[in-house]
Design a protein around this motif. Structure first.
Motif, short mmCIF file in Angstrom:
data_model
loop_
_atom_site.label_atom_id
_atom_site.label_comp_id
_atom_site.label_asym_id
_atom_site.label_seq_id
_atom_site.Cartn_x
_atom_site.Cartn_y
_atom_site.Cartn_z
N MET A 23 5.01 -4.94 -14.80
CA MET A 23 5.06 -3.91 -12.96
C MET A 23 3.38 -3.45 -13.18
SD MET A 23 6.36 -1.47 -10.42
CE MET A 23 6.13 -0.85 -9.12
N ASN A 24 2.57 -3.60 -12.42
CA ASN A 24 1.88 -3.11 -13.28
C ASN A 24 1.67 -1.59 -12.20
OD1 ASN A 24 0.41 -5.57 -13.52
ND2 ASN A 24 -0.86 -5.86 -11.94
N VAL A 25 0.39 -0.27 -13.21
CA VAL A 25 0.52 0.80 -12.56
C VAL A 25 -0.93 0.61 -12.13
CG1 VAL A 25 0.48 3.20 -13.11
CG2 VAL A 25 2.24 1.54 -14.17
N LEU A 26 -1.21 1.26 -11.00
CA LEU A 26 -2.60 1.44 -10.63
C LEU A 26 -2.69 2.37 -10.67
CD1 LEU A 26 -1.23 -0.34 -6.58
CD2 LEU A 26 -2.03 -1.56 -8.64
N ALA A 27 -4.49 2.66 -10.50
CA ALA A 27 -4.88 4.01 -10.55
C ALA A 27 -4.42 4.18 -9.46
CB ALA A 27 -6.15 3.65 -11.02
N GLY A 76 -7.21 5.72 -6.46
CA GLY A 76 -7.61 5.07 -6.37
C GLY A 76 -7.59 4.20 -5.72
N ASP A 77 -6.71 3.22 -5.80
CA ASP A 77 -6.61 1.48 -6.25
C ASP A 77 -5.13 1.45 -4.83
OD1 ASP A 77 -8.03 0.96 -7.76
OD2 ASP A 77 -6.54 0.55 -9.71
N VAL A 78 -5.91 0.61 -3.37
CA VAL A 78 -4.70 -0.26 -3.02
C VAL A 78 -4.13 -1.02 -2.55
CG1 VAL A 78 -4.25 0.07 -0.59
CG2 VAL A 78 -5.55 1.82 -1.77
N SER A 79 -3.43 -1.50 -2.82
CA SER A 79 -2.66 -2.98 -2.79
C SER A 79 -1.64 -3.66 -2.01
CB SER A 79 -2.59 -3.26 -4.33
OG SER A 79 -2.24 -4.91 -3.93
N PRO A 80 -1.47 -3.70 -0.43
CA PRO A 80 -1.09 -4.26 -0.02
C PRO A 80 -0.35 -4.92 0.16
CG PRO A 80 -2.30 -5.08 1.00
CD PRO A 80 -3.22 -4.25 -0.27
N GLY A 81 -0.49 -5.77 -0.65
CA GLY A 81 0.68 -6.58 -1.80
C GLY A 81 1.09 -8.23 -0.49
#
Length: 54
Positions: A1-5, A7-12
């Motif tokens: 699983m990717n860990v986002l910073a 400020g990052d947003v990912s709706p997927g």
């Protein structure tokens, strides 16, 4: 699983599916509205004046 910073947003995939569903629903609602609007018979201005004169 990717860990986002922070400020990052990912709706997927879920975000895409929701937006696609709303798009399809809007398309079919507009299509239905146009069909219903074409059934309405609007009298012409001359027809209304003739009925008032009687």
């Amino acid at each position: 699983m990717n860990v986002l910073a922070a400020g990052d947003v990912s709706p997927g995939l879920l975000g895409f599916v929701v937006v696609a569903f709303l798009g399809f629903a809007l398309y079919f609602l507009v299509k239905s509205m146009n069909k219903q609007m074409s059934k309405i018979q609007v009298p012409h201005e001359g027809d209304v004046d003739d009925k008032k004169a009687e």
